[in-house]
Design a protein around this motif. Structure first.
Motif, PDB file in Angstrom:
ATOM      1  N   LYS A   1       1.173  -1.243  -0.034  1.00  0.00           N
ATOM      2  CA  LYS A   1      -0.009   0.206   0.173  1.00  0.00           C
ATOM      3  C   LYS A   1       0.525   0.844  -0.454  1.00  0.00           C
ATOM      4  CE  LYS A   1      -4.337  -1.237   2.702  1.00  0.00           C
ATOM      5  NZ  LYS A   1      -4.675  -1.085   3.580  1.00  0.00           N
ATOM      6  N   CYS A   2       1.795   1.046   0.565  1.00  0.00           N
ATOM      7  CA  CYS A   2       2.789   2.768   0.092  1.00  0.00           C
ATOM      8  C   CYS A   2       2.751   3.359  -0.332  1.00  0.00           C
ATOM      9  CB  CYS A   2       4.127   2.233   1.530  1.00  0.00           C
ATOM     10  SG  CYS A   2       5.331   3.484   1.517  1.00  0.00           S
ATOM     11  N   CYS A   3       2.856   4.553  -0.749  1.00  0.00           N
ATOM     12  CA  CYS A   3       3.301   5.026  -1.927  1.00  0.00           C
ATOM     13  C   CYS A   3       4.577   6.088  -1.555  1.00  0.00           C
ATOM     14  CB  CYS A   3       1.878   5.903  -2.073  1.00  0.00           C
ATOM     15  SG  CYS A   3       1.218   7.128  -0.627  1.00  0.00           S
ATOM     16  N   ALA A   4       5.268   6.186  -0.266  1.00  0.00           N
ATOM     17  CA  ALA A   4       6.338   6.380  -0.608  1.00  0.00           C
ATOM     18  C   ALA A   4       5.947   7.382  -0.159  1.00  0.00           C
ATOM     19  CB  ALA A   4       7.285   6.356  -1.523  1.00  0.00           C
ATOM     20  N   ALA A   5       5.722   8.140   0.662  1.00  0.00           N
ATOM     21  CA  ALA A   5       5.054  10.285   1.199  1.00  0.00           C
ATOM     22  C   ALA A   5       5.976  10.054   1.370  1.00  0.00           C
ATOM     23  CB  ALA A   5       4.000  10.244   1.188  1.00  0.00           C
ATOM     24  N   GLY A   6       6.547   9.618   2.366  1.00  0.00           N
ATOM     25  CA  GLY A   6       6.886   9.744   3.969  1.00  0.00           C
ATOM     26  C   GLY A   6       6.396  10.172   5.249  1.00  0.00           C
ATOM     27  N   GLN A   7       5.147  10.394   5.237  1.00  0.00           N
ATOM     28  CA  GLN A   7       5.394  11.982   6.162  1.00  0.00           C
ATOM     29  C   GLN A   7       5.505  11.336   7.269  1.00  0.00           C
ATOM     30  OE1 GLN A   7       3.366  14.034   5.889  1.00  0.00           O
ATOM     31  NE2 GLN A   7       3.440  14.037   3.011  1.00  0.00           N
ATOM     32  N   CYS A   8       5.137   9.403   7.568  1.00  0.00           N
ATOM     33  CA  CYS A   8       5.369   9.178   8.855  1.00  0.00           C
ATOM     34  C   CYS A   8       6.781   9.147   9.183  1.00  0.00           C
ATOM     35  CB  CYS A   8       5.083   7.244   8.349  1.00  0.00           C
ATOM     36  SG  CYS A   8       6.761   6.743   7.148  1.00  0.00           S
ATOM     37  N   VAL A   9       7.373   8.768   8.420  1.00  0.00           N
ATOM     38  CA  VAL A   9       9.462   9.341   8.674  1.00  0.00           C
ATOM     39  C   VAL A   9       9.713  11.414   8.893  1.00  0.00           C
ATOM     40  CG1 VAL A   9      11.963   9.256   7.790  1.00  0.00           C
ATOM     41  CG2 VAL A   9       9.470   7.838   6.398  1.00  0.00           C
TER      42      VAL A   9
ATOM     43  N   ASP B   1      13.604   3.194  -2.820  1.00  0.00           N
ATOM     44  CA  ASP B   1      11.996   3.554  -4.001  1.00  0.00           C
ATOM     45  C   ASP B   1      11.449   4.821  -2.619  1.00  0.00           C
ATOM     46  OD1 ASP B   1      11.989   1.636  -1.985  1.00  0.00           O
ATOM     47  OD2 ASP B   1      11.246  -0.032  -3.620  1.00  0.00           O
ATOM     48  N   GLY B   2      11.702   4.846  -1.578  1.00  0.00           N
ATOM     49  CA  GLY B   2      11.336   5.509  -0.588  1.00  0.00           C
ATOM     50  C   GLY B   2      10.030   4.955   0.144  1.00  0.00           C
ATOM     51  N   ILE B   3      10.068   3.392  -0.122  1.00  0.00           N
ATOM     52  CA  ILE B   3       9.195   2.668   0.201  1.00  0.00           C
ATOM     53  C   ILE B   3       9.418   2.281   1.792  1.00  0.00           C
ATOM     54  CG2 ILE B   3       8.180   0.008   0.515  1.00  0.00           C
ATOM     55  CD1 ILE B   3       7.141   1.906  -1.550  1.00  0.00           C
ATOM     56  N   VAL B   4       8.284   2.645   2.844  1.00  0.00           N
ATOM     57  CA  VAL B   4       8.894   2.475   4.072  1.00  0.00           C
ATOM     58  C   VAL B   4       9.546   1.396   4.735  1.00  0.00           C
ATOM     59  CG1 VAL B   4       6.538   1.218   5.098  1.00  0.00           C
ATOM     60  CG2 VAL B   4       7.351   3.574   6.678  1.00  0.00           C
ATOM     61  N   VAL B   5      10.057   1.461   5.962  1.00  0.00           N
ATOM     62  CA  VAL B   5      11.127   0.289   6.362  1.00  0.00           C
ATOM     63  C   VAL B   5      10.649   0.966   7.914  1.00  0.00           C
ATOM     64  CG1 VAL B   5      13.112   0.111   7.186  1.00  0.00           C
ATOM     65  CG2 VAL B   5      12.355   0.641   5.108  1.00  0.00           C
TER      66      VAL B   5
ATOM     67  N   CYS C   1      -0.525   9.130   6.814  1.00  0.00           N
ATOM     68  CA  CYS C   1      -0.147   8.167   6.541  1.00  0.00           C
ATOM     69  C   CYS C   1      -1.245   7.923   4.807  1.00  0.00           C
ATOM     70  CB  CYS C   1      -0.025   6.718   6.433  1.00  0.00           C
ATOM     71  SG  CYS C   1       0.124   6.087   5.596  1.00  0.00           S
ATOM     72  N   PRO C   2      -1.240   8.979   3.579  1.00  0.00           N
ATOM     73  CA  PRO C   2      -2.124   8.763   2.919  1.00  0.00           C
ATOM     74  C   PRO C   2      -2.668   7.685   2.186  1.00  0.00           C
ATOM     75  CG  PRO C   2       0.111   9.457   2.051  1.00  0.00           C
ATOM     76  CD  PRO C   2       0.339   9.357   3.306  1.00  0.00           C
ATOM     77  N   ALA C   3      -1.823   6.439   2.537  1.00  0.00           N
ATOM     78  CA  ALA C   3      -2.004   5.059   1.767  1.00  0.00           C
ATOM     79  C   ALA C   3      -2.572   4.297   3.300  1.00  0.00           C
ATOM     80  CB  ALA C   3      -0.932   4.796   1.663  1.00  0.00           C
ATOM     81  N   ALA C   4      -2.637   4.859   4.337  1.00  0.00           N
ATOM     82  CA  ALA C   4      -3.338   4.170   4.914  1.00  0.00           C
ATOM     83  C   ALA C   4      -2.691   2.330   5.633  1.00  0.00           C
ATOM     84  CB  ALA C   4      -4.836   3.972   5.491  1.00  0.00           C
ATOM     85  N   ALA C   5      -1.327   2.969   5.350  1.00  0.00           N
ATOM     86  CA  ALA C   5      -0.604   1.447   5.015  1.00  0.00           C
ATOM     87  C   ALA C   5       0.020   0.912   6.587  1.00  0.00           C
ATOM     88  CB  ALA C   5       0.396   1.989   4.681  1.00  0.00           C
ATOM     89  N   ILE C   6      -0.045   1.682   7.957  1.00  0.00           N
ATOM     90  CA  ILE C   6       1.054   1.555   8.430  1.00  0.00           C
ATOM     91  C   ILE C   6      -0.553   0.944  10.231  1.00  0.00           C
ATOM     92  CG2 ILE C   6       1.173   2.605  10.844  1.00  0.00           C
ATOM     93  CD1 ILE C   6       2.960   4.952   9.794  1.00  0.00           C
TER      94      ILE C   6
HETATM   95  S1  SF4 Z   1       3.615   4.134   5.301  1.00  0.00           S
HETATM   96 FE1  SF4 Z   1       2.396   6.282   4.414  1.00  0.00          FE
HETATM   97  S2  SF4 Z   1       3.215   7.599   5.399  1.00  0.00           S
HETATM   98 FE2  SF4 Z   1       4.901   6.183   5.128  1.00  0.00          FE
HETATM   99  S3  SF4 Z   1       6.257   6.160   3.326  1.00  0.00           S
HETATM  100 FE3  SF4 Z   1       4.595   4.538   3.057  1.00  0.00          FE
HETATM  101  S4  SF4 Z   1       2.568   5.949   2.628  1.00  0.00           S
HETATM  102 FE4  SF4 Z   1       3.957   6.818   3.257  1.00  0.00          FE
END
Ligand code: SF4
Length: 63
Positions: free
Chosen positions: A9-17, A30-34, A55-60
């Motif tokens: 789901k993660c779209c690599a927006a980086g808001q969580c970081v 690729d910016g995917i969350v770790v 998180c815009p993708a509700a991935a967390i």
């Molecule tokens: S988990 Fe959500 S906020 Fe974090 S990088 Fe992925 S899409 Fe962005």
């Protein structure tokens, strides 16, 4: 608290970081969350909840 992320789901927006830099990072390629710490200490819970909310993708997912 236990953190699960759906990297599909993660779209690599980086808001969580930005919200919780001690707990989340992004892959260089690729910016995917770790997740740096999937069971963070209590003092980081508020930041982690904020990260999950914004998180815009509700991935967390938190449990
Ligand atoms: S988990 Fe959500 S906020 Fe974090 S990088 Fe992925 S899409 Fe962005």
């Amino acid at each position: 608290m236990q953190i699960t992320v759906d990297t599909d789901k993660c779209c690599a927006a980086g808001q969580c970081v930005l919200a919780a830099p001690d707990v989340f990072d992004q892959r260089d390629e690729d910016g995917i969350v770790v997740v740096l710490n999937s069971s963070p200490p209590a003092e980081q819970h508020a930041a982690v909840r904020e990260a999950a909310q914004i998180c815009p993708a509700a991935a967390i997912t938190l449990s």
